[in-house]
Write a protein that holds these residues in place. Structure first.
Motif, PDB file in Angstrom:
ATOM      1  N   THR A   1       5.165  -3.405   8.593  1.00  0.00           N
ATOM      2  CA  THR A   1       6.400  -4.134   8.829  1.00  0.00           C
ATOM      3  C   THR A   1       7.561  -3.243   8.418  1.00  0.00           C
ATOM      4  OG1 THR A   1       7.515  -6.257   8.572  1.00  0.00           O
ATOM      5  CG2 THR A   1       6.600  -5.278   6.576  1.00  0.00           C
ATOM      6  N   ARG A   2       8.777  -3.683   8.717  1.00  0.00           N
ATOM      7  CA  ARG A   2       9.954  -2.917   8.312  1.00  0.00           C
ATOM      8  C   ARG A   2      10.968  -3.873   7.709  1.00  0.00           C
ATOM      9  NH1 ARG A   2      12.039   0.473  12.957  1.00  0.00           N
ATOM     10  NH2 ARG A   2      13.029  -1.434  13.620  1.00  0.00           N
ATOM     11  N   LEU A   3      11.586  -3.454   6.623  1.00  0.00           N
ATOM     12  CA  LEU A   3      12.596  -4.244   5.947  1.00  0.00           C
ATOM     13  C   LEU A   3      13.971  -3.644   6.200  1.00  0.00           C
ATOM     14  CD1 LEU A   3      10.899  -4.744   2.446  1.00  0.00           C
ATOM     15  CD2 LEU A   3      10.743  -6.209   4.480  1.00  0.00           C
ATOM     16  N   LEU A   4      14.965  -4.508   6.304  1.00  0.00           N
ATOM     17  CA  LEU A   4      16.358  -4.084   6.417  1.00  0.00           C
ATOM     18  C   LEU A   4      16.855  -3.637   5.044  1.00  0.00           C
ATOM     19  CD1 LEU A   4      17.590  -6.980   8.716  1.00  0.00           C
ATOM     20  CD2 LEU A   4      17.079  -4.624   9.388  1.00  0.00           C
ATOM     21  N   PRO A   5      18.009  -2.967   4.963  1.00  0.00           N
ATOM     22  CA  PRO A   5      18.496  -2.510   3.652  1.00  0.00           C
ATOM     23  C   PRO A   5      18.643  -3.618   2.619  1.00  0.00           C
ATOM     24  CG  PRO A   5      19.702  -1.400   5.390  1.00  0.00           C
ATOM     25  CD  PRO A   5      18.828  -2.442   6.056  1.00  0.00           C
ATOM     26  N   ASP A   6      18.846  -4.886   3.051  1.00  0.00           N
ATOM     27  CA  ASP A   6      18.967  -5.986   2.083  1.00  0.00           C
ATOM     28  C   ASP A   6      17.619  -6.594   1.707  1.00  0.00           C
ATOM     29  OD1 ASP A   6      18.244  -7.463   4.320  1.00  0.00           O
ATOM     30  OD2 ASP A   6      20.075  -8.678   4.338  1.00  0.00           O
ATOM     31  N   GLY A   7      16.515  -6.041   2.254  1.00  0.00           N
ATOM     32  CA  GLY A   7      15.176  -6.525   1.932  1.00  0.00           C
ATOM     33  C   GLY A   7      14.624  -7.559   2.889  1.00  0.00           C
TER      34      GLY A   7
ATOM     35  N   ILE B   1       6.897  -0.410   5.674  1.00  0.00           N
ATOM     36  CA  ILE B   1       5.911  -0.772   4.655  1.00  0.00           C
ATOM     37  C   ILE B   1       4.559  -1.026   5.291  1.00  0.00           C
ATOM     38  CG2 ILE B   1       5.274  -2.512   2.936  1.00  0.00           C
ATOM     39  CD1 ILE B   1       8.207  -3.014   2.493  1.00  0.00           C
ATOM     40  N   GLU B   2       3.542  -0.448   4.699  1.00  0.00           N
ATOM     41  CA  GLU B   2       2.161  -0.785   5.031  1.00  0.00           C
ATOM     42  C   GLU B   2       1.714  -1.799   3.990  1.00  0.00           C
ATOM     43  OE1 GLU B   2      -2.223   1.330   5.188  1.00  0.00           O
ATOM     44  OE2 GLU B   2      -0.528   2.414   4.363  1.00  0.00           O
TER      45      GLU B   2
ATOM     46  N   ASP C   1      12.816   8.780  12.118  1.00  0.00           N
ATOM     47  CA  ASP C   1      13.317   7.744  13.031  1.00  0.00           C
ATOM     48  C   ASP C   1      12.559   6.428  12.892  1.00  0.00           C
ATOM     49  OD1 ASP C   1      10.876   8.252  14.237  1.00  0.00           O
ATOM     50  OD2 ASP C   1      11.717   8.676  16.212  1.00  0.00           O
ATOM     51  N   GLY C   2      11.540   6.381  12.027  1.00  0.00           N
ATOM     52  CA  GLY C   2      10.782   5.157  11.817  1.00  0.00           C
ATOM     53  C   GLY C   2       9.472   5.096  12.568  1.00  0.00           C
TER      54      GLY C   2
ATOM     55  N   LEU D   1       0.819  -1.198   0.000  1.00  0.00           N
ATOM     56  CA  LEU D   1       0.000   0.000   0.000  1.00  0.00           C
ATOM     57  C   LEU D   1       0.855   1.251   0.000  1.00  0.00           C
ATOM     58  CD1 LEU D   1      -2.685  -1.130   2.573  1.00  0.00           C
ATOM     59  CD2 LEU D   1      -2.939  -0.958   0.114  1.00  0.00           C
ATOM     60  N   GLN D   2       1.882   1.284   0.860  1.00  0.00           N
ATOM     61  CA  GLN D   2       2.838   2.373   0.770  1.00  0.00           C
ATOM     62  C   GLN D   2       4.116   1.951   1.470  1.00  0.00           C
ATOM     63  OE1 GLN D   2       2.280   6.142   2.704  1.00  0.00           O
ATOM     64  NE2 GLN D   2       1.088   5.257   4.333  1.00  0.00           N
ATOM     65  N   ALA D   3       5.207   2.590   1.064  1.00  0.00           N
ATOM     66  CA  ALA D   3       6.506   2.302   1.654  1.00  0.00           C
ATOM     67  C   ALA D   3       7.270   3.608   1.778  1.00  0.00           C
ATOM     68  CB  ALA D   3       7.285   1.319   0.793  1.00  0.00           C
ATOM     69  N   VAL D   4       8.036   3.743   2.865  1.00  0.00           N
ATOM     70  CA  VAL D   4       8.849   4.927   3.090  1.00  0.00           C
ATOM     71  C   VAL D   4      10.246   4.478   3.455  1.00  0.00           C
ATOM     72  CG1 VAL D   4       9.152   7.012   4.471  1.00  0.00           C
ATOM     73  CG2 VAL D   4       6.854   6.254   3.857  1.00  0.00           C
ATOM     74  N   GLU D   5      11.243   4.994   2.739  1.00  0.00           N
ATOM     75  CA  GLU D   5      12.631   4.662   3.055  1.00  0.00           C
ATOM     76  C   GLU D   5      13.133   5.618   4.124  1.00  0.00           C
ATOM     77  OE1 GLU D   5      17.003   3.919   1.013  1.00  0.00           O
ATOM     78  OE2 GLU D   5      15.336   4.584  -0.233  1.00  0.00           O
ATOM     79  N   LEU D   6      13.752   5.072   5.161  1.00  0.00           N
ATOM     80  CA  LEU D   6      14.309   5.863   6.252  1.00  0.00           C
ATOM     81  C   LEU D   6      15.746   6.243   5.937  1.00  0.00           C
ATOM     82  CD1 LEU D   6      12.898   3.713   9.178  1.00  0.00           C
ATOM     83  CD2 LEU D   6      11.899   5.740   8.133  1.00  0.00           C
ATOM     84  N   PRO D   7      16.304   7.222   6.660  1.00  0.00           N
ATOM     85  CA  PRO D   7      17.681   7.640   6.370  1.00  0.00           C
ATOM     86  C   PRO D   7      18.718   6.519   6.471  1.00  0.00           C
ATOM     87  CG  PRO D   7      16.594   9.258   7.754  1.00  0.00           C
ATOM     88  CD  PRO D   7      15.670   8.072   7.654  1.00  0.00           C
ATOM     89  N   ASP D   8      18.454   5.491   7.285  1.00  0.00           N
ATOM     90  CA  ASP D   8      19.410   4.380   7.428  1.00  0.00           C
ATOM     91  C   ASP D   8      19.166   3.276   6.399  1.00  0.00           C
ATOM     92  OD1 ASP D   8      17.115   3.170   8.322  1.00  0.00           O
ATOM     93  OD2 ASP D   8      17.833   2.817  10.351  1.00  0.00           O
TER      94      ASP D   8
END
Length: 118
Positions: A31-37, A13-14, A62-63, A1-8
């Motif tokens: 949920t939240r994904l790490l930089p490697d997905g 993701i919704e 900050d998430g 539905l939507q995703a936002v990338e954080l500075p880290d």
């Protein structure tokens, strides 16, 4: 539905999970994904919530996730919260007690405060 990338480089993701047995969506979750997905094991949003009817959503740098029109239905009851914040680890922030329900979150300040339009 939507995703936002954080500075880290993590991504919040919704999403709407589908129940394969019943073939329908169970509402909207986070949920939240790490930089490697990979799924972030440190992100623990409550599983008894239903965000399917929320109105306003924003993700702070900050998430933290801000949600208006939040509903939860544990024990076949329903509570509606005008405006809530999920902490950066995904848990509901019980100390967040806003006095408004914003029409829109305009932006975030460097100290973590945010600007909202009533």
């Amino acid at each position: 539905l939507q995703a936002v990338e954080l500075p880290d480089q993590r991504v919040v993701i919704e999403y709407s999970p589908v129940d394969p047995a019943a073939g329908y969506q169970r509402g909207s979750l986070w949920t939240r994904l790490l930089p490697d997905g990979a799924l972030d094991p440190g992100y623990q949003p409550p599983m008894d919530i239903n965000l399917a009817r929320h109105d306003v959503t924003a993700v702070a740098p900050d998430g933290a996730v801000f949600i208006a029109g939040y509903e939860t239905t544990p024990d076949s009851s329903q509570w509606t919260y005008p405006f809530v914040r999920l902490r950066p680890d995904g848990r509901l922030d019980e100390s967040f007690r806003p006095t408004i329900q914003p029409a829109q979150i305009v932006g975030f300040l460097s100290n973590g405060d945010f600007l909202a339009q009533e």
